[in-house]
Design a protein around this motif. Structure first.
Motif, PDB file in Angstrom:
ATOM      1  N   SER A  23       1.081  -1.618   0.043  1.00 43.40           N
ATOM      2  CA  SER A  23      -0.203   0.289  -0.431  1.00 43.40           C
ATOM      3  C   SER A  23       0.866   1.209   0.241  1.00 43.40           C
ATOM      4  O   SER A  23       1.663   0.919   0.583  1.00 43.40           O
ATOM      5  CB  SER A  23      -0.516  -0.190   1.075  1.00 43.40           C
ATOM      6  OG  SER A  23      -0.407   0.301   1.943  1.00 43.40           O
ATOM      7  N   GLN A  24       0.212   2.459  -0.866  1.00 45.09           N
ATOM      8  CA  GLN A  24       0.967   3.499  -0.715  1.00 45.09           C
ATOM      9  C   GLN A  24       1.291   3.976   1.009  1.00 45.09           C
ATOM     10  O   GLN A  24       0.826   4.344   1.402  1.00 45.09           O
ATOM     11  CB  GLN A  24      -0.390   5.194  -1.641  1.00 45.09           C
ATOM     12  CG  GLN A  24       0.838   6.106  -2.217  1.00 45.09           C
ATOM     13  CD  GLN A  24       0.363   6.759  -2.878  1.00 45.09           C
ATOM     14  OE1 GLN A  24      -0.989   6.603  -3.187  1.00 45.09           O
ATOM     15  NE2 GLN A  24       0.803   7.566  -3.408  1.00 45.09           N
ATOM     16  N   HIS A  25       2.464   4.399   0.925  1.00 46.55           N
ATOM     17  CA  HIS A  25       3.364   4.506   2.207  1.00 46.55           C
ATOM     18  C   HIS A  25       3.266   3.400   2.911  1.00 46.55           C
ATOM     19  O   HIS A  25       3.704   3.592   4.504  1.00 46.55           O
ATOM     20  CB  HIS A  25       2.897   5.538   2.851  1.00 46.55           C
ATOM     21  CG  HIS A  25       3.613   7.170   1.648  1.00 46.55           C
ATOM     22  ND1 HIS A  25       3.440   6.825   0.971  1.00 46.55           N
ATOM     23  CD2 HIS A  25       3.491   8.519   2.384  1.00 46.55           C
ATOM     24  CE1 HIS A  25       4.394   8.055   0.242  1.00 46.55           C
ATOM     25  NE2 HIS A  25       4.525   8.817   0.987  1.00 46.55           N
ATOM     26  N   ASN A  26       2.668   2.254   3.104  1.00 47.11           N
ATOM     27  CA  ASN A  26       2.336   1.379   3.890  1.00 47.11           C
ATOM     28  C   ASN A  26       1.569   2.044   4.908  1.00 47.11           C
ATOM     29  O   ASN A  26       1.395   1.311   6.126  1.00 47.11           O
ATOM     30  CB  ASN A  26       3.939   0.373   4.397  1.00 47.11           C
ATOM     31  CG  ASN A  26       3.604  -0.393   4.964  1.00 47.11           C
ATOM     32  OD1 ASN A  26       2.415  -1.303   4.911  1.00 47.11           O
ATOM     33  ND2 ASN A  26       4.313  -0.430   6.328  1.00 47.11           N
ATOM     34  N   ASP A 201       2.228  -0.026  11.507  1.00 45.48           N
ATOM     35  CA  ASP A 201       2.321   0.616   9.502  1.00 45.48           C
ATOM     36  C   ASP A 201       3.016   1.567   9.129  1.00 45.48           C
ATOM     37  O   ASP A 201       4.592   1.829  10.105  1.00 45.48           O
ATOM     38  CB  ASP A 201       1.222   0.720   9.593  1.00 45.48           C
ATOM     39  CG  ASP A 201       0.906   2.739  10.636  1.00 45.48           C
ATOM     40  OD1 ASP A 201       1.733   3.086  11.358  1.00 45.48           O
ATOM     41  OD2 ASP A 201      -0.315   2.833  10.967  1.00 45.48           O
ATOM     42  N   GLY A 202       2.842   2.567   8.525  1.00 43.66           N
ATOM     43  CA  GLY A 202       4.112   2.780   7.879  1.00 43.66           C
ATOM     44  C   GLY A 202       5.812   1.921   6.924  1.00 43.66           C
ATOM     45  O   GLY A 202       5.563   0.568   7.378  1.00 43.66           O
ATOM     46  N   ILE A 203       6.698   2.886   6.536  1.00 40.40           N
ATOM     47  CA  ILE A 203       7.902   2.371   6.214  1.00 40.40           C
ATOM     48  C   ILE A 203       8.758   2.713   7.244  1.00 40.40           C
ATOM     49  O   ILE A 203       9.606   3.080   7.057  1.00 40.40           O
ATOM     50  CB  ILE A 203       7.961   3.405   4.480  1.00 40.40           C
ATOM     51  CG1 ILE A 203       7.794   2.877   4.469  1.00 40.40           C
ATOM     52  CG2 ILE A 203       9.601   2.255   4.201  1.00 40.40           C
ATOM     53  CD1 ILE A 203       7.219   3.588   2.652  1.00 40.40           C
ATOM     54  N   PRO A 204       9.589   0.727   8.098  1.00 37.55           N
ATOM     55  CA  PRO A 204      10.520   1.225   8.693  1.00 37.55           C
ATOM     56  C   PRO A 204      11.932   1.849   8.009  1.00 37.55           C
ATOM     57  O   PRO A 204      11.693   1.125   6.871  1.00 37.55           O
ATOM     58  CB  PRO A 204      10.731  -0.169   9.012  1.00 37.55           C
ATOM     59  CG  PRO A 204      10.239  -0.945   7.508  1.00 37.55           C
ATOM     60  CD  PRO A 204       9.061  -0.172   7.158  1.00 37.55           C
ATOM     61  N   ALA A 205      13.101   2.129   8.413  1.00 38.41           N
ATOM     62  CA  ALA A 205      14.314   2.594   8.109  1.00 38.41           C
ATOM     63  C   ALA A 205      15.017   1.219   7.150  1.00 38.41           C
ATOM     64  O   ALA A 205      15.457   1.792   6.282  1.00 38.41           O
ATOM     65  CB  ALA A 205      14.565   3.047   9.087  1.00 38.41           C
ATOM     66  N   GLU A 206      14.763   0.351   8.207  1.00 38.27           N
ATOM     67  CA  GLU A 206      15.669  -0.655   7.696  1.00 38.27           C
ATOM     68  C   GLU A 206      14.848  -0.941   6.075  1.00 38.27           C
ATOM     69  O   GLU A 206      15.644  -1.835   5.055  1.00 38.27           O
ATOM     70  CB  GLU A 206      15.932  -1.488   8.031  1.00 38.27           C
ATOM     71  CG  GLU A 206      14.325  -2.747   8.110  1.00 38.27           C
ATOM     72  CD  GLU A 206      13.583  -1.670   9.575  1.00 38.27           C
ATOM     73  OE1 GLU A 206      12.793  -3.005  10.224  1.00 38.27           O
ATOM     74  OE2 GLU A 206      14.289  -1.133  10.327  1.00 38.27           O
ATOM     75  N   PRO A 316      10.751  -6.929   4.695  1.00 39.94           N
ATOM     76  CA  PRO A 316       8.986  -6.665   5.185  1.00 39.94           C
ATOM     77  C   PRO A 316       8.627  -5.983   6.264  1.00 39.94           C
ATOM     78  O   PRO A 316       9.446  -4.818   7.076  1.00 39.94           O
ATOM     79  CB  PRO A 316       8.618  -8.019   5.620  1.00 39.94           C
ATOM     80  CG  PRO A 316       9.912  -8.645   6.476  1.00 39.94           C
ATOM     81  CD  PRO A 316      11.394  -8.380   5.672  1.00 39.94           C
ATOM     82  N   SER A 317       7.700  -5.476   5.653  1.00 38.58           N
ATOM     83  CA  SER A 317       6.629  -3.903   6.646  1.00 38.58           C
ATOM     84  C   SER A 317       6.102  -4.533   7.060  1.00 38.58           C
ATOM     85  O   SER A 317       5.444  -5.478   7.301  1.00 38.58           O
ATOM     86  CB  SER A 317       6.354  -2.971   5.283  1.00 38.58           C
ATOM     87  OG  SER A 317       7.715  -2.239   5.353  1.00 38.58           O
ATOM     88  N   PRO A 318       5.871  -3.943   8.489  1.00 39.52           N
ATOM     89  CA  PRO A 318       4.932  -4.178  10.076  1.00 39.52           C
ATOM     90  C   PRO A 318       3.379  -4.265   8.956  1.00 39.52           C
ATOM     91  O   PRO A 318       2.593  -3.503   7.992  1.00 39.52           O
ATOM     92  CB  PRO A 318       4.902  -3.147  10.555  1.00 39.52           C
ATOM     93  CG  PRO A 318       5.568  -1.676  10.018  1.00 39.52           C
ATOM     94  CD  PRO A 318       6.566  -2.577   8.833  1.00 39.52           C
TER      95      PRO A 318
END
Length: 329
Positions: A23-26, A201-206, A316-318
Motif C-alpha cells: 500500500s502507498q506509504h504502507n 504501519d508505515g515504512i521502517p528505516a531498514e 518486510p514492512s510491518p
C-alpha cells in the motif's frame, strides 16, 4: 452460491493474506467486515488512513485496496473457494469498495491458487538489481498477469525509460518544495531505528534501501533529506527494467482493477524469482502523470511504474494486527 457460509477461522486466514498486500506509504487503508450469516466479506476504505497531500483523489488508496482484494482471491482459491466479487456494489456508499461472496459455485481459480506461496515472500526491494534484461518469456508472463485483471503492462523502450526516470527526478524536486507532501512522507516513513514500540504501519528505516553512490537511484528515497548517519551507499543499475501498468479508463473501479493487476504482476514476478519496487512519484502530480504514458501505445492512463529485476529481497514492512482490520458480525 453454495449454502454453507465459510467459518470465521478461515476468514481470518484469508484476511491475513489479504493485508500482506503493498500500500502507498504502507498506510494499509483497508477494513474488512464478515457477515457470517450470509457468507459475505466486505472490503472498505479506511478513510482515517488517507494521504490527502500525496493522494488527494484517493487513486492510490483504491489501488492499495485492490491489491489486498487480489491477495484475498489468491488465498481463497488456494483454500478451494471460488469467491464472487462485486466492485463498488453500493454507489451511495463509496467507501464500500468490494463485496466478496466467498461461496461461489464455480471451480476455484487454479492459476490464482498457484500464486499463494508468493504472497508471504513478496516484499518491495529498494536495493540495486543486476544490470541485465528480464527474459522475454518472463516479461510475457507478467503482461498476461496484468491482462487477466483487465489492465495492461508495458515494457517501454530505452528512450521512454529515460523519460520516465527523468519524471521521477522531477517529481522528487517538486516534493522537496511542497511542505505538505514532505510532512506526510515523514509521518509514514520512519527514519529512526526500530524499537520495542515500533509502529505497525508505515515504512521502517531498514526497508528504505541504500542511498545512491552517484547519480540518481530508480527508487523513491523515503528519507527525503532527513539525516540517517548509518545508512549504506550503493551503485544502482544503469539501465533498470521499467514497466508501466495502465488501464483504458481512470475512475475508482479502474483503480481497483489496476490494484488487483499490480498485485497479480508482483506475485507472478516473485514466483519467477524476480524482485520489484514500485514508484508513484510522477503519477502523484497531474502535470507529470500524463507524460508517463507511451504515446505509441494504446494505454490510456498509467497507474503505476514498476522496477523489476534480479537482486536482494526486500525487507518486510510491518502489518496492523488482524483485530484492527477485521470485524466478524
Amino acid at each position: 452460491m453454495t449454502a454453507e457460509p465459510v467459518d470465521a477461522r478461515t476468514v481470518e486466514t484469508l484476511v491475513a493474506d489479504a493485508v500482506a498486500a503493498p500500500s502507498q506509504h504502507n498506510a494499509q487503508p483497508w477494513r474488512f467486515r464478515y457477515l457470517r450469516d450470509i457468507g459475505v466479506l466486505r472490503l472498505y476504505a479506511d478513510l482515517m488512513r488517507t494521504l490527502p497531500h500525496t493522494d488527494p483523489q484517493q487513486r492510490g488508496l483504491h489501488m492499495s485496496c485492490g491489491a489486498a482484494l487480489l491477495n484475498l482471491r489468491v488465498a481463497a482459491a488456494a483454500a478451494a473457494l471460488a469467491p464472487v466479487v462485486r466492485l463498488l456494489p453500493e454507489p451511495g456508499y463509496p467507501d464500500l469498495l468490494a463485496e466478496v461472496h466467498l461461496c461461489g459455485s464455480s471451480p476455484p481459480d487454479t492459476a490464482l491458487a498457484l500464486l499463494r506461496p508468493a504472497v508471504g515472500r513478496r516484499h518491495s526491494s529498494r536495493h540495486p538489481f543486476q544490470d541485465e534484461e528480464i527474459p522475454a518469456a518472463i516479461r510475457e508472463g507478467l503482461c498476461e498477469a496484468a491482462t487477466a485483471e483487465g489492465a495492461q503492462l508495458l515494457f517501454p523502450g530505452g528512450w521512454h525509460v529515460r523519460s520516465v526516470l527523468e519524471l521521477v527526478r522531477e517529481a522528487e524536486e517538486w516534493e522537496v518544495q511542497d511542505a505538505g507532501v514532505r510532512d506526510e512522507t515523514a509521518r509514514w516513513a520512519h527514519t529512526e531505528p526500530p524499537g520495542a514500540q515500533a509502529p505497525s504501519d508505515g515504512i521502517p528505516a531498514e526497508a528504505f534501501g541504500p542511498t545512491c553512490r552517484r547519480g540518481d537511484a530508480p527508487v523513491r528515497d523515503f528519507a527525503a533529506g532527513r539525516p540517517m548517519p548509518d545508512r549504506p551507499r550503493a551503485s544502482f543499475e544503469r539501465t533498470p527494467n521499467i514497466a508501466l501498468l495502465g488501464t483504458a479508463d481512470d475512475g475508482p473501479v479502474d483503480w481497483l482493477r489496476a490494484g488487483q493487476a499490480l498485485e497479480r504482476v508482483l506475485l507472478r514476478a516473485t514466483a519467477d524469482g524476480l524482485v520489484a519496487s514500485v514508484t508513484s512519484q510522477p503519477l502523484e502530480w497531474p502535470d507529470l502523470r500524463w507524460a508517463a504514458r507511451d504515446p505509441l501505445s494504446a494505454m490510456g492512463h498509467v497507474q503505476m511504474v514498476l522496477r523489476l529485476g534480479h537482486g536482494p529481497e526486500g525487507q518486510p514492512s510491518p502489518r496492523r494486527p488482524l483485530d484492527d482490520v477485521l470485524d466478524i458480525v
